[in-house]
Structures are given as structure tokens and as C-alpha cells.
Design a protein around this motif. Structure first.
Motif, PDB file in Angstrom:
ATOM      1  N   TYR A  19     -63.972 -39.146   5.581  1.00  0.00           N
ATOM      2  CA  TYR A  19     -64.814 -39.613   3.844  1.00  0.00           C
ATOM      3  C   TYR A  19     -62.831 -39.473   3.865  1.00  0.00           C
ATOM      4  CZ  TYR A  19     -65.603 -39.622  -0.895  1.00  0.00           C
ATOM      5  OH  TYR A  19     -65.150 -40.254  -1.875  1.00  0.00           O
ATOM      6  N   GLU A  20     -62.155 -38.295   4.127  1.00  0.00           N
ATOM      7  CA  GLU A  20     -60.358 -38.542   4.254  1.00  0.00           C
ATOM      8  C   GLU A  20     -60.057 -38.834   4.786  1.00  0.00           C
ATOM      9  OE1 GLU A  20     -58.772 -34.133   3.965  1.00  0.00           O
ATOM     10  OE2 GLU A  20     -60.734 -33.129   3.168  1.00  0.00           O
ATOM     11  N   THR A  21     -60.789 -39.584   5.522  1.00  0.00           N
ATOM     12  CA  THR A  21     -59.782 -40.950   6.234  1.00  0.00           C
ATOM     13  C   THR A  21     -59.647 -42.131   5.266  1.00  0.00           C
ATOM     14  OG1 THR A  21     -59.924 -40.081   8.311  1.00  0.00           O
ATOM     15  CG2 THR A  21     -59.466 -42.442   8.628  1.00  0.00           C
ATOM     16  N   ALA A  22     -61.511 -42.152   4.787  1.00  0.00           N
ATOM     17  CA  ALA A  22     -61.934 -43.623   4.607  1.00  0.00           C
ATOM     18  C   ALA A  22     -60.524 -43.509   3.107  1.00  0.00           C
ATOM     19  CB  ALA A  22     -63.228 -43.964   4.074  1.00  0.00           C
ATOM     20  N   LEU A  23     -60.720 -42.332   2.425  1.00  0.00           N
ATOM     21  CA  LEU A  23     -60.071 -42.719   1.091  1.00  0.00           C
ATOM     22  C   LEU A  23     -58.303 -43.022   1.228  1.00  0.00           C
ATOM     23  CD1 LEU A  23     -60.987 -39.204  -0.819  1.00  0.00           C
ATOM     24  CD2 LEU A  23     -60.938 -41.246  -1.160  1.00  0.00           C
ATOM     25  N   GLU A  24     -57.545 -42.256   2.322  1.00  0.00           N
ATOM     26  CA  GLU A  24     -56.769 -42.640   2.576  1.00  0.00           C
ATOM     27  C   GLU A  24     -56.256 -43.675   3.595  1.00  0.00           C
ATOM     28  OE1 GLU A  24     -53.224 -40.887   6.165  1.00  0.00           O
ATOM     29  OE2 GLU A  24     -55.218 -40.447   6.059  1.00  0.00           O
ATOM     30  N   TYR A  25     -57.078 -44.520   3.954  1.00  0.00           N
ATOM     31  CA  TYR A  25     -57.332 -46.123   4.148  1.00  0.00           C
ATOM     32  C   TYR A  25     -57.251 -46.924   2.270  1.00  0.00           C
ATOM     33  CZ  TYR A  25     -58.637 -50.968   6.635  1.00  0.00           C
ATOM     34  OH  TYR A  25     -58.497 -51.941   7.324  1.00  0.00           O
ATOM     35  N   ARG A  26     -57.625 -46.833   1.905  1.00  0.00           N
ATOM     36  CA  ARG A  26     -58.213 -46.953   0.992  1.00  0.00           C
ATOM     37  C   ARG A  26     -56.681 -47.557   0.231  1.00  0.00           C
ATOM     38  NH1 ARG A  26     -59.937 -44.087  -4.634  1.00  0.00           N
ATOM     39  NH2 ARG A  26     -58.265 -43.118  -3.681  1.00  0.00           N
ATOM     40  N   ASN A  27     -56.157 -46.273   0.579  1.00  0.00           N
ATOM     41  CA  ASN A  27     -54.809 -46.136  -0.737  1.00  0.00           C
ATOM     42  C   ASN A  27     -53.950 -46.445   0.026  1.00  0.00           C
ATOM     43  OD1 ASN A  27     -55.727 -43.805  -2.751  1.00  0.00           O
ATOM     44  ND2 ASN A  27     -55.511 -41.919  -0.823  1.00  0.00           N
ATOM     45  N   LEU A  28     -53.921 -47.016   1.520  1.00  0.00           N
ATOM     46  CA  LEU A  28     -53.132 -47.685   1.992  1.00  0.00           C
ATOM     47  C   LEU A  28     -53.629 -49.532   2.063  1.00  0.00           C
ATOM     48  CD1 LEU A  28     -50.812 -47.952   4.315  1.00  0.00           C
ATOM     49  CD2 LEU A  28     -53.112 -48.503   6.336  1.00  0.00           C
ATOM     50  N   MET A  29     -54.865 -49.658   1.684  1.00  0.00           N
ATOM     51  CA  MET A  29     -54.333 -50.932   1.269  1.00  0.00           C
ATOM     52  C   MET A  29     -54.881 -51.613  -0.017  1.00  0.00           C
ATOM     53  SD  MET A  29     -56.038 -52.931   3.974  1.00  0.00           S
ATOM     54  CE  MET A  29     -54.929 -51.620   5.149  1.00  0.00           C
ATOM     55  N   ARG A  30     -54.208 -50.457  -0.883  1.00  0.00           N
ATOM     56  CA  ARG A  30     -53.967 -50.780  -2.392  1.00  0.00           C
ATOM     57  C   ARG A  30     -52.801 -51.044  -2.193  1.00  0.00           C
ATOM     58  NH1 ARG A  30     -56.887 -45.990  -6.324  1.00  0.00           N
ATOM     59  NH2 ARG A  30     -58.825 -46.639  -6.574  1.00  0.00           N
ATOM     60  N   GLU A  31     -51.714 -49.799  -1.716  1.00  0.00           N
ATOM     61  CA  GLU A  31     -50.698 -50.421  -1.570  1.00  0.00           C
ATOM     62  C   GLU A  31     -49.596 -52.238  -0.756  1.00  0.00           C
ATOM     63  OE1 GLU A  31     -49.277 -47.201   1.260  1.00  0.00           O
ATOM     64  OE2 GLU A  31     -49.603 -45.765  -0.022  1.00  0.00           O
ATOM     65  N   ARG A  32     -50.871 -52.251   0.272  1.00  0.00           N
ATOM     66  CA  ARG A  32     -50.407 -53.803   0.957  1.00  0.00           C
ATOM     67  C   ARG A  32     -50.475 -54.504  -0.281  1.00  0.00           C
ATOM     68  NH1 ARG A  32     -52.677 -53.277   6.380  1.00  0.00           N
ATOM     69  NH2 ARG A  32     -50.872 -51.652   7.736  1.00  0.00           N
ATOM     70  N   ALA A  33     -52.198 -54.522  -1.482  1.00  0.00           N
ATOM     71  CA  ALA A  33     -52.708 -55.632  -1.859  1.00  0.00           C
ATOM     72  C   ALA A  33     -51.858 -55.193  -3.351  1.00  0.00           C
ATOM     73  CB  ALA A  33     -54.131 -55.128  -2.273  1.00  0.00           C
ATOM     74  N   GLY A  34     -51.160 -53.974  -3.327  1.00  0.00           N
ATOM     75  CA  GLY A  34     -50.636 -54.765  -5.331  1.00  0.00           C
ATOM     76  C   GLY A  34     -52.464 -54.827  -6.333  1.00  0.00           C
ATOM     77  N   SER A  35     -51.876 -55.841  -7.299  1.00  0.00           N
ATOM     78  CA  SER A  35     -52.891 -55.874  -8.175  1.00  0.00           C
ATOM     79  C   SER A  35     -54.165 -56.166  -8.057  1.00  0.00           C
ATOM     80  CB  SER A  35     -52.363 -56.594  -9.659  1.00  0.00           C
ATOM     81  OG  SER A  35     -52.342 -58.248  -8.688  1.00  0.00           O
ATOM     82  N   GLY A  36     -55.423 -56.369  -8.543  1.00  0.00           N
ATOM     83  CA  GLY A  36     -57.255 -56.888  -7.626  1.00  0.00           C
ATOM     84  C   GLY A  36     -56.489 -55.726  -6.836  1.00  0.00           C
ATOM     85  N   ALA A  37     -56.138 -54.680  -6.902  1.00  0.00           N
ATOM     86  CA  ALA A  37     -57.393 -54.519  -4.822  1.00  0.00           C
ATOM     87  C   ALA A  37     -59.074 -53.338  -5.415  1.00  0.00           C
ATOM     88  CB  ALA A  37     -55.769 -52.803  -5.176  1.00  0.00           C
ATOM     89  N   GLY A  38     -58.661 -52.917  -6.575  1.00  0.00           N
ATOM     90  CA  GLY A  38     -59.947 -52.501  -7.189  1.00  0.00           C
ATOM     91  C   GLY A  38     -61.630 -53.131  -6.662  1.00  0.00           C
ATOM     92  N   LYS A  39     -61.389 -54.130  -5.931  1.00  0.00           N
ATOM     93  CA  LYS A  39     -62.467 -55.077  -5.924  1.00  0.00           C
ATOM     94  C   LYS A  39     -62.626 -55.239  -4.242  1.00  0.00           C
ATOM     95  CE  LYS A  39     -62.775 -58.045 -10.384  1.00  0.00           C
ATOM     96  NZ  LYS A  39     -61.901 -59.230 -10.617  1.00  0.00           N
ATOM     97  N   ALA A  40     -61.603 -54.674  -3.559  1.00  0.00           N
ATOM     98  CA  ALA A  40     -61.779 -55.036  -1.446  1.00  0.00           C
ATOM     99  C   ALA A  40     -62.637 -54.295  -1.241  1.00  0.00           C
ATOM    100  CB  ALA A  40     -59.948 -54.186  -1.545  1.00  0.00           C
ATOM    101  N   PRO A  41     -63.468 -54.845  -0.783  1.00  0.00           N
ATOM    102  CA  PRO A  41     -64.228 -53.683   0.551  1.00  0.00           C
ATOM    103  C   PRO A  41     -63.591 -52.344   0.665  1.00  0.00           C
ATOM    104  CG  PRO A  41     -63.945 -55.701   1.207  1.00  0.00           C
ATOM    105  CD  PRO A  41     -62.856 -55.718  -0.117  1.00  0.00           C
ATOM    106  N   SER A  42     -62.295 -52.337   0.947  1.00  0.00           N
ATOM    107  CA  SER A  42     -61.460 -51.011   0.735  1.00  0.00           C
ATOM    108  C   SER A  42     -61.927 -49.564   0.312  1.00  0.00           C
ATOM    109  CB  SER A  42     -60.064 -51.198   1.648  1.00  0.00           C
ATOM    110  OG  SER A  42     -60.224 -51.496   0.812  1.00  0.00           O
ATOM    111  N   GLU A  43     -62.799 -50.350  -0.474  1.00  0.00           N
ATOM    112  CA  GLU A  43     -62.832 -48.945  -2.206  1.00  0.00           C
ATOM    113  C   GLU A  43     -64.176 -48.276  -1.680  1.00  0.00           C
ATOM    114  OE1 GLU A  43     -60.545 -48.477  -5.517  1.00  0.00           O
ATOM    115  OE2 GLU A  43     -59.409 -50.040  -3.481  1.00  0.00           O
ATOM    116  N   HIS A  44     -64.549 -48.758  -0.590  1.00  0.00           N
ATOM    117  CA  HIS A  44     -66.139 -48.135  -0.935  1.00  0.00           C
ATOM    118  C   HIS A  44     -66.415 -47.475   0.335  1.00  0.00           C
ATOM    119  CE1 HIS A  44     -67.219 -51.068  -3.643  1.00  0.00           C
ATOM    120  NE2 HIS A  44     -68.023 -50.087  -4.391  1.00  0.00           N
ATOM    121  N   ALA A  45     -67.342 -46.736   0.683  1.00  0.00           N
ATOM    122  CA  ALA A  45     -67.251 -46.228   1.761  1.00  0.00           C
ATOM    123  C   ALA A  45     -68.873 -46.233   3.034  1.00  0.00           C
ATOM    124  CB  ALA A  45     -66.716 -44.571   2.039  1.00  0.00           C
TER     125      ALA A  45
END
Length: 251
Positions: A216-242
Motif C-alpha cells: 500500500y505504501e509503495t502504491a502511494l509512492e508510485y502514485r506520487n511519482l506519476m503525479r510528478e511526471r504528469a503534472g495537471s490532470g494526474a488525479g484521473k490517472a489509473p495510478s490514483e487507485h490500487a
């Protein structure tokens, strides 16, 4: 609130493999001898994804990613066409109940990731850096959730069980048995009304992690990485879920 969503699950094609030979326990309870036995049982056993071994001079995480891609390309693994939640039964003999055959009933869904401070998804143990680094490297390489996080929720009135009453009366879509004798059964549920009722029922509930804190903590870290890479609109990415397995405490 607990935010559940349907997703297009990826699973083994039962026409190509014997599901009982490709299932594996969670990665962190598999020792070297058991890993060898699982890999020998079938070259497509899931242990090659969740606990990969590197070829000589190679990277084991890259090996897992290559294996995943090849199984998808060959059709050994297939992605469901419709977004679904998945009803999940575990059937086993309970020593505590005098060897009586019992069925633990839950479901698998995509759950929006929340920090523990939000009070929606709650831990009960501390985590270690090394396992998180291992799972993070695997997730970055494969870009996939390969194992469900196991959570519990309270359902004293049996609201969730009622939602799946019709589903439970049907033959399962997928079924296999693990080496410990547990029978695993899975149903796809893609009906929008059923999913809507499930989401409304689960929304006010808290989810307690029973197993999978590191994942779970890994999924949170991966989500944060994807947010950094995507910038705006990251909230709709699959990485927001586990991918999470949810079981009522009453079961």
C-alpha cells in the motif's frame, strides 16, 4: 470516504493454463524451495511476476516486466473487456471450527489511494524500507498492481452480502485451488446499478489493512511519482487507485 471503482482486470486465460497451477501465495511468505516448486509446476506461475529471478547478469525487475509483456502478447494473460468489480470467495476447511468447510466472501475493486492521515484506509503495523524499495522497483518496471492489498471493513447488517446475492448463485467465471487446499472463485460484476449500489454502501466505511502494508505504501509512492511526471490532470490517472481485496470482518 472509501472510493471504490470498477476496473478492467487482467487474469490468466483458463483455456490456456490450469489456474490451479499458476496461482501463488503472497510474495513475502514464499521461501526459496516453495518458489522453485511453484515455478516447476507451470512455467506461467504468477511467482515469476511477484517474486522474479534475474537471468545471469540481468535485472530481475526488468525480467518481470518482460515476462508480463510476453504473457499479455501471447494471450496467456488477458484483459477483461468491461470494467468490473470482482466477487471473490475463498473456500477452505477451518481447523478452528472443527474442520468444517467454510466460505470467506469478499470482493476485489480499484480503491482510490489515500494517505493514512485521511482516516479512510488504516494500518496496524510499521513498515520497513527494504521491502518497500523492492516492491517499488517492481511496480516501476511492470507498471502494474500484481497483488491485491488485503483489507477488512465492518458490515454488521450484511449490506454488501445482499448486493452480491444474485452473483453468488451463478457459476464462477474463474476457479482454481492453491497448494494449501483453498479453492478460489471469482465472478465479474459489470452491472452499473450493482456497482453504483456497492460504491454508495462502501463510501462511509473505513478500510483496515490486514495484509499488504508495504504494497500500500509503495502504491502511494508510485502514485506520487506519476503525479510528478504528469503534472495537471494526474488525479484521473489509473495510478490514483490500487487493486484491493475487501472482506467484511464478519466473514
Amino acid at each position: 470516504m472509501a472510493d471504490l471503482a470498477p476496473f478492467r482486470g487482467v487474469h490468466f486465460d483458463p483455456k490456456r493454463v490450469d489456474l490451479s497451477k499458476v496461482l501463488a501465495p503472497p510474495y513475502d511468505v514464499i521461501d526459496a524451495s516453495q518458489r522453485a516448486a511453484l515455478a516447476a509446476a507451470d512455467p506461467h506461475n504468477a511467482v515469476r511476476l511477484i517474486l522474479p529471478e534475474a537471468p545471469a547478469g540481468g535485472d530481475r525487475y526488468a525480467e518481470a516486466a518482460q515476462t508480463l509483456d510476453s504473457w499479455l502478447a501471447s494471450g496467456t494473460l488477458i484483459r477483461d473487456e468491461r470494467r468490473s468489480v470482482y466477487r471473490y470467495h475463498q473456500v477452505f476447511r477451518s481447523t478452528e471450527l472443527g474442520e468444517r468447510l467454510v466460505t470467506r466472501k469478499g470482493l476485489v475493486a480499484a480503491v482510490r489511494l489515500e494517505p493514512f492521515s485521511a482516516g479512510v484506509i488504516l494500518p496496524h503495523e510499521r513498515t520497513l524500507a527494504a521491502p518497500k524499495q523492492d516492491r517499488f522497483a517492481l511496480m516501476k518496471a511492470t507498471r502494474a498492481h500484481l497483488s491485491q492489498i488485503f483489507t477488512l471493513f465492518r458490515d454488521p447488517a450484511g449490506e454488501v452480502e445482499r448486493i452480491f446475492r444474485k452473483t453468488d448463485a451463478l457459476a464462477p467465471d474463474l476457479e482454481g485451488q492453491t497448494g494449501d487446499g483453498v479453492i478460489h472463485r471469482l465472478w465479474r460484476v459489470s452491472d452499473a446499478e450493482v456497482i453504483g449500489e456497492l460504491r454508495r454502501t462502501m463510501a462511509p466505511k473505513k478500510l483496515y489493512i490486514a495484509d499488504g502494508h508495504h504494497r500500500y505504501e509503495t502504491a502511494l509512492e508510485y502514485r506520487n511519482l506519476m503525479r510528478e511526471r504528469a503534472g495537471s490532470g494526474a488525479g484521473k490517472a489509473p495510478s490514483e487507485h490500487a487493486m484491493v481485496a475487501l472482506f467484511p470482518m464478519e466473514s
